[in-house]
Design an enzyme around this catalytic site. Structure first.
Site, PDB file in Angstrom:
ATOM      1  N   ASN A 281     -10.417  -3.367  -6.770  1.00 14.41           N
ATOM      2  CA  ASN A 281      -9.605  -2.378  -7.502  1.00 14.41           C
ATOM      3  C   ASN A 281     -10.151  -2.040  -8.900  1.00 14.41           C
ATOM      4  O   ASN A 281      -9.734  -1.063  -9.512  1.00 14.41           O
ATOM      5  CB  ASN A 281      -8.137  -2.827  -7.618  1.00 14.41           C
ATOM      6  CG  ASN A 281      -7.369  -2.706  -6.330  1.00 14.41           C
ATOM      7  OD1 ASN A 281      -6.404  -3.427  -6.102  1.00 14.41           O
ATOM      8  ND2 ASN A 281      -7.772  -1.798  -5.450  1.00 14.41           N
TER       9      ASN A 281
ATOM     10  N   ASP B 243       0.835  -1.207   0.000  1.00 15.27           N
ATOM     11  CA  ASP B 243       0.000   0.000   0.000  1.00 15.27           C
ATOM     12  C   ASP B 243       0.874   1.263   0.000  1.00 15.27           C
ATOM     13  O   ASP B 243       2.007   1.243   0.502  1.00 15.27           O
ATOM     14  CB  ASP B 243      -0.895  -0.025   1.243  1.00 15.27           C
ATOM     15  CG  ASP B 243      -2.097   0.878   1.101  1.00 15.27           C
ATOM     16  OD1 ASP B 243      -2.313   1.424  -0.007  1.00 15.27           O
ATOM     17  OD2 ASP B 243      -2.820   1.045   2.087  1.00 15.27           O
TER      18      ASP B 243
END
Ligand code: FPP
Length: 250
Positions: free
Chosen positions: A78, A30
């Site tokens: 996503n 991340d």
């Protein structure tokens, strides 16, 4: 694995105990977008740098004797990102398969893609099939790339597959146990992660390896993924070796 090879920390750092290293490390990569923003770059440049980081951590795992690395590259959620970003990531995965295959063979890396691969672009599916087929007998490290991966969705598709077998009379419901269930997960054949690292400070699992992280040690660092280097990995492993893993016992 050509880009950004770290010359530092080639050997396992002396303070780490070789026989207490995790056998399998999983990473939630991340912070790519924030890294890019800090540099005044478009978000996608964070992902591009993130690939370099991933390649160096893969090489580091191999150098230090860690047998499996699983990276969360693209979640089922996503798809909700801007189209250009999704397209860029798909192109990155495809290019990775194409450009890194030779070196992955030389480095004896077994590449696995885990997730619902049938929803990926056809050209990417072909590259994935080729990478997995050509590297399937490599033994030095198992490198799994979670792509269009969702932990809940993985569990549901395993349930469906087992239910279909029950319906056909191939197995009895009494035979369903953890070992059988694991055979129907995308990660079948691998071991569970001992250590799950998440970069950029968020304290969430984000639908990653929900079944498999039951007893994993969690390590969260504020470092953004593109800045996560061998020194940062060393810190994560040191923290891991200080943990008392009891697996529910005393
Ligand atoms: C999360 O950071 C990162 C991703 C959703 C993508 C990660 C993918 C890569 C590093 C590429 C991997 C490539 C290969 C070839 C395996 P974010 O964009 O959500 O960061 P932010 O929270 O700072 O916005």
């Amino acid at each position: 694995m050509t880009a950004k090879p770290s010359t530092l920390l080639r050997e396992l750092p002396a303070d780490l105990e070789r026989d207490r290293l995790p056998k399998h490390v999983a990473v939630i990569m991340d912070g790519n977008g924030r890294w890019a923003k800090k540099q005044g770059l478009p978000r996608i440049m964070g992902h591009r740098r993130g690939v370099d980081t991933l390649k160096d951590i893969l090489r580091c795992c191999k150098d230090w004797g860690i047998g499996a690395l699983t990276a969360y590259a693209f979640s089922t959620e996503n798809w909700g990102r801007p189209l250009e970003e999704v397209d860029f990531l798909m192109t990155l995965f495809e290019r990775f398969c194409d450009q890194e295959l030779k070196e992955m063979m030389q480095e004896d890396v077994c590449i696995r893609f885990v997730g619902n691969l049938s929803a990926l672009p056809n050209s990417l599916q072909l590259e994935i099939e080729r990478s997995m087929a050509e590297t399937q007998h490599n033994k030095s490290i198992r490198f799994s790339i979670a792509t269009n991966y969702g932990g809940r969705q993985e569990i549901i598709q395993a349930c469906r597959a087992i239910a279909a077998q029950v319906k056909q009379g191939l197995i009895d419901p009494e035979q369903i146990n953890e070992a059988l269930f694991e055979q129907h997960l995308y990660t079948a054949g691998g071991c569970d992660p001992d250590l799950l690292i998440r970069t950029s400070g968020e304290m969430r699992i984000s639908n990653f390896l929900l079944w498999q992280v039951a007893y994993s040690e969690l390590y969260v660092t504020n470092t953004l993924w593109p800045d996560f280097d061998r020194a940062a990995f060393h810190q994560a492993l040191s923290a891991f070796q200080q943990r008392d893993r009891r697996f529910g016992k005393v």
